[in-house]
Scaffold this active site. Sequence first.
Site, PDB file in Angstrom:
ATOM      1  CE  LYS A 106      -3.751   2.170   2.871  1.00 51.79           C
ATOM      2  NZ  LYS A 106      -5.098   1.976   1.069  1.00 51.79           N
ATOM      3  N   GLY A 111       6.327   1.162   4.958  1.00 48.57           N
ATOM      4  CA  GLY A 111       7.927   0.324   4.882  1.00 48.57           C
ATOM      5  C   GLY A 111       7.636   0.707   3.012  1.00 48.57           C
ATOM      6  CB  CYS A 112       4.730   0.739   0.374  1.00 46.10           C
ATOM      7  SG  CYS A 112       3.833  -0.716   0.908  1.00 46.10           S
ATOM      8  CB  THR A 113       7.420   5.496   2.065  1.00 42.20           C
ATOM      9  OG1 THR A 113       5.971   5.884   1.875  1.00 42.20           O
ATOM     10  CG2 THR A 113       8.134   7.171   1.576  1.00 42.20           C
ATOM     11  CB  ALA A 116       8.871   3.755  -3.621  1.00 43.45           C
TER      12      ALA A 116
END
Length: 220
Positions: A106, A111-113, A116
């Site tokens: 998401k 973590g996803c930031t 990326a």
Amino acid sequence: APCLRGTQGAQTPTSKAMGFRLSLLVAAAACIAPTLAFAPGAVSLSRSPALATSQAPARTAAAPLGLRMAAPVGSPAPSFSLPSSKGTTSLTDFKGKWVVLYFYPKVFTQGCTCQAQSMEEEAQAIRALGAEIVGASTDPVDKCIEFSEAYKLSFPLLSDKDGVLAKQYDSAISLPIVGTFANRKTFIINPKGEVAYAFDKVDAKGAGPEVIEQLKKLKA
């Protein structure tokens, strides 16, 4: 947090709080899913054909939560053409190139930031190796665009809203209330359109360097 740079756009206190709670639930589910014991009716995953990975042997049907490993090396990579942060992005757009396709749960979660940003920091080096980066999640396209603009990402983020592509790559998790979202997995697709390597376990902060290291090995 060191990985959270940029802005997320204006949000009302209520929507921000609700979004934060949902983000925490999705992120927590993505982290704990591999460690939970499968119980019928409790938690279910997508039931795509059994797949293998380059990193470990295929798991049996008794694996936790029915989790299977990533797409088999040497097999044709499932194609895609989906709305993205850059318009419509298709696998055929990168014909003759290496493609780094990474799935994440998401946007705007820590973590996803971090993942990326790690990919973006290494984007130039990855492209120098003849590869392009493509991210994919079940987020709606407007959130993909918002996230991409907030963190100035140069690569497209696919909006796999129904989780169809994630299921094809055996990267989908379905949970009550939360619904279906993508598990954190990364695939390297060669210029022939085949899965050349699959990362079943991904270090979000070190995602970019890991990809570079493996690309160099594959091209050696």
